[in-house]
Write a protein that holds these residues in place. Structure first.
Motif, PDB file in Angstrom:
ATOM      1  N   MET A 127       0.703  -1.241  -0.111  1.00 26.43           N
ATOM      2  CA  MET A 127      -0.053   0.453   0.183  1.00 26.43           C
ATOM      3  C   MET A 127       1.158   1.379  -0.232  1.00 26.43           C
ATOM      4  SD  MET A 127      -3.004   1.437   2.602  1.00 26.43           S
ATOM      5  CE  MET A 127      -3.288  -0.657   3.529  1.00 26.43           C
ATOM      6  N   LEU A 128       0.223   2.333  -0.810  1.00 25.58           N
ATOM      7  CA  LEU A 128       1.474   3.583  -0.811  1.00 25.58           C
ATOM      8  C   LEU A 128       0.942   4.447   0.298  1.00 25.58           C
ATOM      9  CD1 LEU A 128       2.567   5.082  -3.172  1.00 25.58           C
ATOM     10  CD2 LEU A 128       1.047   6.130  -3.912  1.00 25.58           C
ATOM     11  N   SER A 129       2.551   4.679   1.170  1.00 23.83           N
ATOM     12  CA  SER A 129       2.359   5.486   2.232  1.00 23.83           C
ATOM     13  C   SER A 129       1.582   6.592   1.798  1.00 23.83           C
ATOM     14  CB  SER A 129       3.679   5.776   2.692  1.00 23.83           C
ATOM     15  OG  SER A 129       4.758   6.430   2.386  1.00 23.83           O
ATOM     16  N   LYS A 130       1.406   7.095   3.346  1.00 19.52           N
ATOM     17  CA  LYS A 130       0.701   8.578   3.236  1.00 19.52           C
ATOM     18  C   LYS A 130       1.458   9.905   2.570  1.00 19.52           C
ATOM     19  CE  LYS A 130      -3.005  10.706   3.720  1.00 19.52           C
ATOM     20  NZ  LYS A 130      -4.301  10.602   3.352  1.00 19.52           N
ATOM     21  N   LYS A 131       3.067   9.174   3.223  1.00 13.47           N
ATOM     22  CA  LYS A 131       4.175  10.027   2.724  1.00 13.47           C
ATOM     23  C   LYS A 131       3.844  10.035   1.062  1.00 13.47           C
ATOM     24  CE  LYS A 131       8.914  10.914   3.323  1.00 13.47           C
ATOM     25  NZ  LYS A 131      10.031  10.204   4.103  1.00 13.47           N
ATOM     26  N   ALA A 132       4.174   9.152   0.609  1.00 17.13           N
ATOM     27  CA  ALA A 132       4.422   9.101  -1.327  1.00 17.13           C
ATOM     28  C   ALA A 132       2.866   9.866  -1.753  1.00 17.13           C
ATOM     29  CB  ALA A 132       3.978   7.642  -1.511  1.00 17.13           C
ATOM     30  N   GLN A 133       2.121   9.303  -1.002  1.00 12.46           N
ATOM     31  CA  GLN A 133       0.591  10.315  -1.418  1.00 12.46           C
ATOM     32  C   GLN A 133       0.848  12.026  -1.423  1.00 12.46           C
ATOM     33  OE1 GLN A 133      -2.912   8.748  -0.080  1.00 12.46           O
ATOM     34  NE2 GLN A 133      -2.073   6.498   0.431  1.00 12.46           N
ATOM     35  N   TYR A 134       1.319  12.466  -0.326  1.00 13.84           N
ATOM     36  CA  TYR A 134       1.257  13.914  -0.018  1.00 13.84           C
ATOM     37  C   TYR A 134       2.221  14.289  -1.702  1.00 13.84           C
ATOM     38  CZ  TYR A 134      -1.260  14.078   4.100  1.00 13.84           C
ATOM     39  OH  TYR A 134      -2.299  13.824   4.966  1.00 13.84           O
ATOM     40  N   ALA A 135       3.486  12.945  -1.189  1.00 14.04           N
ATOM     41  CA  ALA A 135       4.555  13.631  -2.106  1.00 14.04           C
ATOM     42  C   ALA A 135       4.343  13.598  -3.755  1.00 14.04           C
ATOM     43  CB  ALA A 135       5.851  12.739  -2.237  1.00 14.04           C
ATOM     44  N   LEU A 136       2.966  13.079  -4.359  1.00 10.04           N
ATOM     45  CA  LEU A 136       2.633  12.746  -5.625  1.00 10.04           C
ATOM     46  C   LEU A 136       2.078  13.564  -5.813  1.00 10.04           C
ATOM     47  CD1 LEU A 136       1.663   9.470  -6.000  1.00 10.04           C
ATOM     48  CD2 LEU A 136       3.657   9.823  -6.833  1.00 10.04           C
ATOM     49  N   LYS A 137       1.088  14.189  -4.932  1.00  6.51           N
ATOM     50  CA  LYS A 137       0.361  15.192  -4.315  1.00  6.51           C
ATOM     51  C   LYS A 137       1.653  16.825  -4.867  1.00  6.51           C
ATOM     52  CE  LYS A 137      -3.589  13.379  -2.180  1.00  6.51           C
ATOM     53  NZ  LYS A 137      -4.394  13.935  -1.032  1.00  6.51           N
ATOM     54  N   ALA A 138       2.739  17.202  -4.341  1.00  3.56           N
ATOM     55  CA  ALA A 138       2.955  18.130  -4.002  1.00  3.56           C
ATOM     56  C   ALA A 138       3.503  17.992  -5.571  1.00  3.56           C
ATOM     57  CB  ALA A 138       3.653  18.063  -2.876  1.00  3.56           C
ATOM     58  N   THR A 139       4.283  16.898  -5.666  1.00  2.93           N
ATOM     59  CA  THR A 139       5.228  17.300  -6.827  1.00  2.93           C
ATOM     60  C   THR A 139       4.250  17.423  -8.281  1.00  2.93           C
ATOM     61  OG1 THR A 139       5.326  15.057  -7.241  1.00  2.93           O
ATOM     62  CG2 THR A 139       6.657  15.688  -6.069  1.00  2.93           C
ATOM     63  N   GLY A 140       2.837  16.827  -8.099  1.00  6.34           N
ATOM     64  CA  GLY A 140       1.861  17.032  -9.728  1.00  6.34           C
ATOM     65  C   GLY A 140       1.533  18.647  -9.334  1.00  6.34           C
ATOM     66  N   TYR A 141       1.212  19.337  -7.842  1.00  6.14           N
ATOM     67  CA  TYR A 141       0.400  20.768  -8.394  1.00  6.14           C
ATOM     68  C   TYR A 141       2.547  21.344  -8.771  1.00  6.14           C
ATOM     69  CZ  TYR A 141      -0.843  24.888  -6.554  1.00  6.14           C
ATOM     70  OH  TYR A 141      -1.405  26.466  -6.936  1.00  6.14           O
ATOM     71  N   LEU A 142       3.416  20.943  -8.260  1.00  3.85           N
ATOM     72  CA  LEU A 142       4.602  22.032  -8.583  1.00  3.85           C
ATOM     73  C   LEU A 142       4.443  21.892 -10.561  1.00  3.85           C
ATOM     74  CD1 LEU A 142       6.975  21.076  -6.032  1.00  3.85           C
ATOM     75  CD2 LEU A 142       6.302  23.331  -6.613  1.00  3.85           C
ATOM     76  N   ALA A 143       3.852  20.454 -10.976  1.00  5.44           N
ATOM     77  CA  ALA A 143       3.989  20.122 -12.136  1.00  5.44           C
ATOM     78  C   ALA A 143       2.892  20.957 -13.058  1.00  5.44           C
ATOM     79  CB  ALA A 143       3.998  18.910 -12.542  1.00  5.44           C
ATOM     80  N   THR A 144       1.795  21.789 -12.070  1.00  5.72           N
ATOM     81  CA  THR A 144       1.030  22.326 -12.809  1.00  5.72           C
ATOM     82  C   THR A 144       0.878  23.844 -12.543  1.00  5.72           C
ATOM     83  OG1 THR A 144       0.492  22.943 -10.884  1.00  5.72           O
ATOM     84  CG2 THR A 144      -1.523  21.009 -11.677  1.00  5.72           C
ATOM     85  N   ARG A 145       2.279  24.159 -12.200  1.00  4.79           N
ATOM     86  CA  ARG A 145       3.069  25.303 -11.789  1.00  4.79           C
ATOM     87  C   ARG A 145       4.371  25.112 -13.071  1.00  4.79           C
ATOM     88  NH1 ARG A 145       1.053  28.019  -7.802  1.00  4.79           N
ATOM     89  NH2 ARG A 145       1.886  30.041  -8.658  1.00  4.79           N
TER      90      ARG A 145
END
Length: 140
Positions: A1-19
């Motif tokens: 299972m994907l850890s909460k830390k990895a989920q947050y990392a993907l959300k944060a880098t995904g947001y940075l990708a939009t910018r």
């Protein structure tokens, strides 16, 4: 299972990708927009910076930004940086191999199933990038 830390990392880098190419983004903005606890996010972004995925700028107009375009950053890379192995068993990990204490690998049939599982999972995650996260959000 994907850890909460990895989920947050993907959300944060995904947001940075939009910018991407829009300049540094303040950590407080990422935290607020993606609903990630600030202190936890600070540690994650620092880890990603040390691994060469992100860079930061201090001072006025400072923040974090991706070093490479979103199309070049695989999801597997992000997950490995923050979580380590992608495989479900240490004895089948490509980058973090560790022999199981009670296993005879040459006759073990369990690891054969999880080698297939690892290969299928890595096959997807190595080819999916931050750009796929952006496109997924854009379609909704």
């Amino acid at each position: 299972m994907l850890s909460k830390k990895a989920q947050y990392a993907l959300k944060a880098t995904g947001y940075l990708a939009t910018r991407f190419n829009g300049g540094p983004v303040q950590i407080s903005e990422i935290s607020e927009r993606k609903k990630i606890p600030l202190k936890f996010l600070e540690n994650i972004l620092l880890e990603l910076r040390k691994a060469g995925v992100l860079e930061s700028k201090k001072g006025k107009g400072g923040g974090y930004y991706l070093l490479e375009s979103p199309e070049k950053v695989s999801l597997a890379k992000i997950i490995r940086i923050v979580d380590g192995p992608i495989s479900m068993l240490p004895c089948v990990s490509l980058h973090f191999y560790k022999k199981c204490a009670d296993c005879e690998e040459d006759v073990c049939k369990i690891n054969q199933v999880f080698i297939e599982t690892r290969d299928a999972t890595i096959g997807v995650l190595e080819h999916k990038t931050l750009n796929d996260i952006i496109e997924g959000v854009a379609k909704k």
